[in-house]
Design an enzyme around this catalytic site. Structure first.
Site, PDB file in Angstrom:
ATOM      1  N   LYS A 171     -12.320  -7.233  -9.374  1.00 45.71           N
ATOM      2  CA  LYS A 171     -12.880  -8.573  -9.215  1.00 45.71           C
ATOM      3  C   LYS A 171     -14.011  -8.618  -8.184  1.00 45.71           C
ATOM      4  O   LYS A 171     -14.217  -7.690  -7.405  1.00 45.71           O
ATOM      5  CB  LYS A 171     -11.768  -9.566  -8.872  1.00 45.71           C
ATOM      6  N   ARG A 179      -1.513  -6.674 -12.190  1.00 41.51           N
ATOM      7  CA  ARG A 179      -2.293  -6.769 -13.430  1.00 41.51           C
ATOM      8  C   ARG A 179      -3.598  -6.005 -13.221  1.00 41.51           C
ATOM      9  O   ARG A 179      -4.456  -6.432 -12.452  1.00 41.51           O
ATOM     10  CB  ARG A 179      -2.549  -8.241 -13.757  1.00 41.51           C
TER      11      ARG A 179
END
Length: 269
Positions: A214, A248
């Site tokens: 991210k 995740r």
């Protein structure tokens, strides 16, 4: 928690959720797995590398993403979920915030519903999940970043998602939470959330951490999305130390190995 046919012991073990985006435009892997053969190849690869759950998503939720119709999202995810369930013995999570897509995906075999809006998008997601009797992951998100006290506000927002779930009939043992790294948060908010991840345990539910590749990592290290593997692993290990149970990730093998090492040290006498 029972997910599909498997029992997950979140108090004593960590688990890996492998990301399978069947989209043309996801921020990290858009276009790589949006045909059936590519999707199944990647699913098999992640399973071999140690994934415990596969998370199938049909709409990119990166910043400034273009929302697609429910019909298009169903066309992307439903066949893939069906084929994975036919071919592999692994729980499948569906990453969607739309209740009609959730209903269709559950009918194709989805074992877990992963909702980036924490049941707050269309008002009927909680009922769909409750009726199906499957577990869910409720992520923190909001339409603005107007926080009074950031961490407390995040926890209060998640308490509202929990309330919606319980009132709809979703049992407490079918709920996990996600702090929502990268959603309705700037860089400093994301770093603060990581620093205070331990506060999530106050809510009394298993915690899923989704930091993989991210922008928090890219901005901190000044690296493109293709070079964020080490930064992701650092956040995963910090998450494990803070009590997170599910991770995740895109890079399954790296995180499995790193987290096993960290877990061995945490358990040492």
């Amino acid at each position: 928690m029972i997910i599909g046919s498997r029992e997950f012991d979140f108090d004593n073990h960590f688990y890996i959720m492998g990301i399978l985006n069947v989209t043309p435009d996801s921020f990290s892997d858009g276009g790589k797995y949006n045909n059936m053969d590519q999707a199944l190849y990647q699913a098999e690869k992640m399973i071999k590398e140690g994934a415990d759950i596969l998370d199938v998503g049909g709409e990119s939720t990166r910043p400034d993403h273009i929302q697609i119709s429910s019909e298009e999202e169903m066309e992307r995810v439903c066949p893939v979920i069906c084929k994975i369930k036919e071919r592999f013995d692994i729980p499948v999570s569906l990453d969607t915030y739309k209740s009609d897509v959730a209903d269709a995906g559950i009918r194709e075999g989805a074992d877990l519903l992963n909702d980036i809006w924490g049941l707050k998008w269309d008002g009927t997601m909680a009922e769909v999940i409750a009726k199906a009797g499957i577990p869910c992951c409720l992520m923190h998100n909001r339409h603005d970043r107007k926080y009074t006290s950031f961490i407390e506000d995040v926890l209060d927002d998640l308490r509202e998602s929990i309330r919606i779930a319980l009132e709809a009939g979703i049992s407490k043992d079918k709920i996990m939470l996600d702090p929502g790294i990268g959603f309705a948060k700037d860089l400093e908010d994301n770093l603060s959330m990581m620093k205070h991840l331990g506060r999530m345990k106050e809510l009394g539910y298993p915690v899923l951490l989704g930091t993989s590749r991210k922008s928090m990592i890219g901005k901190t290290l000044d690296l493109p999305v293709t070079q964020r593997e080490e930064g992701t692993l650092a956040t995963s290990i910090l998450g494990l130390m803070a009590g997170c149970s599910v991770f995740r990730v895109h890079d399954v093998k790296t995180n499995v190995r790193g987290l096993r090492m960290a877990e061995a040290i945490i358990r040492a006498q």
